[in-house]
Design a protein around this motif. Structure first.
Motif, PDB file in Angstrom:
ATOM      1  N   PRO A 122      10.096  -2.279  -5.918  1.00 18.91           N
ATOM      2  CA  PRO A 122      11.117  -1.825  -4.983  1.00 18.91           C
ATOM      3  C   PRO A 122      11.107  -2.662  -3.698  1.00 18.91           C
ATOM      4  CG  PRO A 122       9.226  -0.377  -4.879  1.00 18.91           C
ATOM      5  CD  PRO A 122       8.950  -1.341  -5.997  1.00 18.91           C
ATOM      6  N   ALA A 123      12.270  -2.721  -3.056  1.00 16.69           N
ATOM      7  CA  ALA A 123      12.375  -3.497  -1.823  1.00 16.69           C
ATOM      8  C   ALA A 123      11.715  -2.778  -0.652  1.00 16.69           C
ATOM      9  CB  ALA A 123      13.834  -3.782  -1.502  1.00 16.69           C
ATOM     10  N   SER A 124      11.591  -1.445  -0.755  1.00 15.99           N
ATOM     11  CA  SER A 124      10.895  -0.659   0.263  1.00 15.99           C
ATOM     12  C   SER A 124      10.277   0.556  -0.414  1.00 15.99           C
ATOM     13  CB  SER A 124      11.850  -0.221   1.386  1.00 15.99           C
ATOM     14  OG  SER A 124      12.872   0.611   0.856  1.00 15.99           O
TER      15      SER A 124
ATOM     16  N   GLY B 134       0.923  -8.358  -8.476  1.00 11.06           N
ATOM     17  CA  GLY B 134       1.839  -7.657  -7.592  1.00 11.06           C
ATOM     18  C   GLY B 134       1.430  -6.228  -7.275  1.00 11.06           C
ATOM     19  N   ARG B 135       0.196  -5.815  -7.616  1.00 12.03           N
ATOM     20  CA  ARG B 135      -0.257  -4.459  -7.271  1.00 12.03           C
ATOM     21  C   ARG B 135      -0.784  -4.474  -5.840  1.00 12.03           C
ATOM     22  NH1 ARG B 135      -1.111   0.472  -8.900  1.00 12.03           N
ATOM     23  NH2 ARG B 135      -0.237  -0.012 -10.950  1.00 12.03           N
ATOM     24  N   TYR B 136      -0.160  -3.611  -5.015  1.00  9.89           N
ATOM     25  CA  TYR B 136      -0.504  -3.522  -3.603  1.00  9.89           C
ATOM     26  C   TYR B 136      -1.428  -2.331  -3.375  1.00  9.89           C
ATOM     27  CZ  TYR B 136       0.039  -2.310   1.339  1.00  9.89           C
ATOM     28  OH  TYR B 136      -0.201  -1.981   2.642  1.00  9.89           O
TER      29      TYR B 136
ATOM     30  N   GLY C 103       1.265   2.431   9.071  1.00  6.94           N
ATOM     31  CA  GLY C 103       2.135   1.425   9.672  1.00  6.94           C
ATOM     32  C   GLY C 103       3.113   0.884   8.655  1.00  6.94           C
ATOM     33  N   VAL C 104       3.952  -0.065   9.076  1.00 11.68           N
ATOM     34  CA  VAL C 104       4.912  -0.733   8.200  1.00 11.68           C
ATOM     35  C   VAL C 104       4.427  -2.156   7.964  1.00 11.68           C
ATOM     36  CG1 VAL C 104       7.297  -1.475   7.890  1.00 11.68           C
ATOM     37  CG2 VAL C 104       6.817   0.676   9.067  1.00 11.68           C
ATOM     38  N   TYR C 105       4.234  -2.497   6.686  1.00  9.31           N
ATOM     39  CA  TYR C 105       3.708  -3.810   6.314  1.00  9.31           C
ATOM     40  C   TYR C 105       4.636  -4.467   5.302  1.00  9.31           C
ATOM     41  CZ  TYR C 105      -0.381  -1.583   8.389  1.00  9.31           C
ATOM     42  OH  TYR C 105      -1.229  -0.933   9.241  1.00  9.31           O
ATOM     43  N   HIS C 106       4.427  -5.798   5.095  1.00  5.39           N
ATOM     44  CA  HIS C 106       5.331  -6.564   4.237  1.00  5.39           C
ATOM     45  C   HIS C 106       4.537  -7.350   3.195  1.00  5.39           C
ATOM     46  CE1 HIS C 106       7.620  -5.810   7.939  1.00  5.39           C
ATOM     47  NE2 HIS C 106       8.675  -5.771   7.140  1.00  5.39           N
TER      48      HIS C 106
ATOM     49  N   ALA D 219      10.564 -10.382   0.549  1.00  2.00           N
ATOM     50  CA  ALA D 219       9.595  -9.471   1.149  1.00  2.00           C
ATOM     51  C   ALA D 219       9.946  -8.032   0.808  1.00  2.00           C
ATOM     52  CB  ALA D 219       9.546  -9.655   2.663  1.00  2.00           C
ATOM     53  N   ALA D 220       8.916  -7.209   0.597  1.00  3.75           N
ATOM     54  CA  ALA D 220       9.088  -5.767   0.407  1.00  3.75           C
ATOM     55  C   ALA D 220       8.432  -5.065   1.590  1.00  3.75           C
ATOM     56  CB  ALA D 220       8.459  -5.313  -0.898  1.00  3.75           C
ATOM     57  N   ALA D 221       9.172  -4.109   2.196  1.00  2.00           N
ATOM     58  CA  ALA D 221       8.650  -3.357   3.344  1.00  2.00           C
ATOM     59  C   ALA D 221       7.939  -2.103   2.841  1.00  2.00           C
ATOM     60  CB  ALA D 221       9.781  -2.992   4.293  1.00  2.00           C
ATOM     61  N   ILE D 222       6.664  -1.993   3.130  1.00  2.00           N
ATOM     62  CA  ILE D 222       5.863  -0.860   2.678  1.00  2.00           C
ATOM     63  C   ILE D 222       5.434  -0.045   3.895  1.00  2.00           C
ATOM     64  CG2 ILE D 222       3.878  -0.121   1.335  1.00  2.00           C
ATOM     65  CD1 ILE D 222       5.906  -1.752  -0.245  1.00  2.00           C
TER      66      ILE D 222
END
Length: 469
Positions: free
Chosen positions: A110-112, A151-153, A160-163, A177-180
């Motif tokens: 997902p993008a976010s 790709g496993r984060y 916080g918000v990370y990329h 970039a995906a915003a997490i």
């Protein structure tokens, strides 16, 4: 007689006009004449010479920036998008083909997303326009967590918000970039099993605790009577009574759970709560346990009209006030049981109706809403008297003749009060008037609403249904 043998020989000569032969036609073609190739991809081209046996030489019109082409016509595209021209030469002849190299694009799905701290999320990258669909994963911010080659984060412990960045292996200038959003861990919840126990003095039972919302599952145990060790083993005191066991989360000391233990000689079954007051129609969960190795109980009611209770101790109060008893009976020894007292009360109920006052013309449409406040059963029934009618969804069409009409919203909830039959009603009046609007009033314990409908002056007359009760 003399014979003479003759030999004859014939030749056919074709003489061209002018006395010359035509030269063969020589041509050069390339197939395919056009092609689309991914960045870094390859395509085989074929050059054909007809009319002569000539060698073919390949080249690129735009030079080295257009990619490369081998002697056998195999073309390798560059990473830069564009239209390029392949040249084939044979002797004095030449031919060309056009190659379109598309731009490399990359996306992440997902993008976010939201992840709790310490949690993980699988990301997928998609590369188009490149022969190599591989990507390289990385994090934009330091301390933001980690991402592996698949790709496993894994989220950081810090909210916080990370990329997370995916970069094309074929074209490193292309990335996505995906915003997490990393959220704090949810509040820790602690549960104890069993939630209740019945013991003789000196007997023991082991309690277990489950911690939710934290990777730290440890708890500390305490009891206000008897003893309990670090593993949850409780030993009942010699003094009869009800005691409380407490398990406190090691991760969050504000989160805890309790269990109850009834201790006493001859106590066979314990129940909680022992007494409760609830409104009619409301549900209440009871828990109970029998003494001994088999702690199971069966549930029943002492009174036939006392409501219902299921096999898990979920009690549903009846319609109507009273005191009833929920009974837990030992499965191992049905001669032992215990009852909890339930006091069922009937709440005060009121019905509100909207709009409270309005003026409309004959034949007009209006939708009314009503609500029963304080009732477990909030359903309402609509009714009207005389010449008006109203649908059960509150839709009302004013009669053709001006007059006073009554619309009633009745609650199905039974309530002891000043309303006959335990019903709550709201009345809406419509009186012949062109401009006057009358607000709500009260009469005989009912809430009155007046709805005045303007009509021709010559039509103003009291209909048989124009009455005040």
């Amino acid at each position: 007689m003399r014979f003479v043998r003759f030999c004859a020989c014939a030749a056919v000569v074709t003489v061209a006009c002018g006395g010359r032969r035509d030269a063969p036609v020589i041509s050069l073609t390339i197939a395919p004449a056009t092609a689309t190739v991914d960045a870094g991809g390859s395509q085989r081209f074929i050059a054909r010479v007809t009319g002569a046996d000539l060698p073919v030489a390949w080249s690129l019109a735009e030079g080295a920036g257009a990619g490369s082409i081998a002697a056998d016509g195999t073309y390798t595209a560059p990473l830069t998008a564009g239209a390029y021209h392949l040249i084939a030469r044979a002797g004095d002849l030449s031919a060309s083909a056009v190659v379109t190299v598309g731009a490399v694009s990359i996306s992440i799905a997902p993008a976010s997303a939201n992840v709790t701290s310490g949690g993980s999320l699988q990301l997928q990258a998609s590369v188009t326009g490149a022969a190599d669909a591989g990507v390289l994963w990385s994090m934009r911010e330091s301390g933001a967590g980690t991402v592996d080659s698949s790709g496993r984060y894994t989220a950081s412990q810090a909210p916080g918000v990370y990329h997370v960045i995916a970069t094309s292996r074929a074209d490193p200038s292309r990335s996505a970039a995906a915003a997490i959003t990393v959220l704090p861990q949810p509040p820790t919840a602690v549960n104890i099993f069993p939630p209740i126990a019945a013991l003789e003095p000196g007997q023991s039972v082991r309690f277990t605790a489950a911690v939710a919302g934290s990777q730290d599952a440890a708890v500390s145990w305490s009891a206000d009577g008897g003893t309990i060790d670090a593993n949850g083993l409780y030993v009942a005191p010699q003094t009869p009574g009800r005691y409380t066991i407490v398990a406190v989360s090691h991760a969050d000391a504000s989160k805890r759970a309790t269990a109850e233990v009834d201790v006493g000689a001859g106590i066979a079954v314990a129940i909680s709560p022992a007494a409760v007051q609830i409104e009619e129609g409301v549900q209440q969960r009871f828990i109970a346990a029998a003494n001994g190795s088999d702690t199971r109980v069966t549930w029943s009611l002492a009174e036939a009209a006392g409501g219902t209770v299921d096999a898990n101790g979920l009690y549903t109060a009846p319609r109507g006030p009273g005191t009833f008893h929920v009974v837990a009976t030992s499965v191992a020894d049905p001669s032992h049981s215990i009852a909890a007292a339930v006091t069922v009360i009937v709440p005060a109920v009121s019905v509100t109706l909207t709009p409270a006052a309005i003026t409309i013309r004959p034949g007009a449409n209006l939708h009314f809403t009503a609500a029963a406040v304080g009732a477990a059963d909030t359903r309402l029934q609509w009714a009207s008297d005389c010449c008006a009618s109203i649908a059960q969804d509150g839709s009302f069409t004013a009669p053709a003749a001006p007059g006073t009409y009554h619309l009633i919203a009745r609650s199905g909830h039974r309530s002891r009060g000043r309303h006959a039959g335990g019903r709550r009603s709201h009345r809406l009046h419509r009186v012949p008037s062109r401009h006057h609007l009358v607000g709500p009033g009260r009469r005989a314990g009912r809430q009155h609403f007046e709805r005045r409908v303007p009509g021709p002056v010559r039509s103003r007359r009291h209909l048989p249904c124009h009455r005040h009760r």
